[in-house]
Design a protein around this motif. Sequence first.
Motif, PDB file in Angstrom:
ATOM      1  N   ASP A   1      30.781  34.055  38.700  1.00 19.39           N
ATOM      2  CA  ASP A   1      30.307  35.085  37.604  1.00 19.39           C
ATOM      3  C   ASP A   1      29.457  36.031  38.145  1.00 19.39           C
ATOM      4  OD1 ASP A   1      29.346  36.060  35.332  1.00 19.39           O
ATOM      5  OD2 ASP A   1      28.006  34.336  34.860  1.00 19.39           O
TER       6      ASP A   1
ATOM      7  N   ASN B   1      30.389  40.446  34.522  1.00 22.71           N
ATOM      8  CA  ASN B   1      31.395  41.211  34.028  1.00 22.71           C
ATOM      9  C   ASN B   1      32.491  40.471  33.977  1.00 22.71           C
ATOM     10  OD1 ASN B   1      33.693  43.338  34.087  1.00 22.71           O
ATOM     11  ND2 ASN B   1      31.850  44.726  33.755  1.00 22.71           N
ATOM     12  N   SER B   2      33.260  40.259  32.861  1.00 23.84           N
ATOM     13  CA  SER B   2      34.506  39.167  32.805  1.00 23.84           C
ATOM     14  C   SER B   2      35.773  39.933  33.336  1.00 23.84           C
ATOM     15  CB  SER B   2      34.797  38.962  31.263  1.00 23.84           C
ATOM     16  OG  SER B   2      35.038  39.950  30.511  1.00 23.84           O
ATOM     17  N   SER B   3      35.839  41.387  33.086  1.00 23.01           N
ATOM     18  CA  SER B   3      36.774  42.012  33.843  1.00 23.01           C
ATOM     19  C   SER B   3      36.798  41.995  35.255  1.00 23.01           C
ATOM     20  CB  SER B   3      36.883  43.453  33.202  1.00 23.01           C
ATOM     21  OG  SER B   3      37.994  44.231  34.010  1.00 23.01           O
ATOM     22  N   ARG B   4      35.603  42.328  35.740  1.00 25.28           N
ATOM     23  CA  ARG B   4      35.269  42.238  37.412  1.00 25.28           C
ATOM     24  C   ARG B   4      35.681  40.681  37.754  1.00 25.28           C
ATOM     25  NH1 ARG B   4      30.526  44.757  38.885  1.00 25.28           N
ATOM     26  NH2 ARG B   4      29.287  43.104  37.676  1.00 25.28           N
ATOM     27  N   ASP B   5      35.225  39.842  37.025  1.00 28.96           N
ATOM     28  CA  ASP B   5      35.358  38.421  37.364  1.00 28.96           C
ATOM     29  C   ASP B   5      36.734  37.893  37.389  1.00 28.96           C
ATOM     30  OD1 ASP B   5      32.663  38.350  37.301  1.00 28.96           O
ATOM     31  OD2 ASP B   5      32.619  37.007  35.524  1.00 28.96           O
ATOM     32  N   ASN B   6      37.469  38.201  36.561  1.00 25.11           N
ATOM     33  CA  ASN B   6      39.050  38.092  36.446  1.00 25.11           C
ATOM     34  C   ASN B   6      39.678  38.606  37.623  1.00 25.11           C
ATOM     35  OD1 ASN B   6      39.038  36.280  34.237  1.00 25.11           O
ATOM     36  ND2 ASN B   6      39.473  38.383  32.826  1.00 25.11           N
ATOM     37  N   ASP B   7      39.421  39.783  38.137  1.00 25.11           N
ATOM     38  CA  ASP B   7      39.825  40.427  39.431  1.00 25.11           C
ATOM     39  C   ASP B   7      39.546  39.737  40.651  1.00 25.11           C
ATOM     40  OD1 ASP B   7      41.285  42.300  40.728  1.00 25.11           O
ATOM     41  OD2 ASP B   7      39.328  43.668  41.138  1.00 25.11           O
TER      42      ASP B   7
END
Length: 191
Positions: free
Chosen positions: A79, A82-88
């Motif tokens: 974690d 930032n969910s977008s960065r986390d997915n990446d």
Amino acid sequence: MKLVKVASAILALAAPLAIAQPSTWKSDSAHSDAEFVVKHLGISNVHGRLGKVNATITLDDTDITKSTVNAIIDVTGLDTGNSSRDNDVKGDNFFNVVKFPTATFVSTSVAKGGLGLLVTGNLTIKGVTKPVVLNVAGPSAPITGMDKKPHIGFEATTTLHRTDFDIAAKMPAAVVSDDVAITIDLDAAKQ
């Protein structure tokens, strides 16, 4: 009377041996974590947490250098806020958590030095195993936790090169630094 004296002598000799036995400590997942810091574009630090830390420490109070550490970190819980960065970062180019959901650390030696201890071991991330040295402060003085067990604390730091572990290996260091600072905080309960 003679039998009582012999039994007392045997118990007196055996007591230090019982005390000298190594003890086992397990991390309290609610109070332990692993964090990282990486430089982005050379201008800002991105902080993140890895998932839960499940560590087992065999502590030898009579000779700390005979102690051992085994840890599993659940990388799927990564974690950065930032969910977008986390997915990446959880994806194929970085940690590939679908294929490699955990990272592991197995100590190979413990020495006095640094902040208190230098714990050398093999770290495995994404199926790649490399030796690392953790600079460890601890163990703290034991206190009794809410679970009525003795608890001790450790703080470990190290710096890794992400490309050594095939993490975003093709990404230039100007975008994401190769150096990644790691801090691990453990609250461990005696078993």
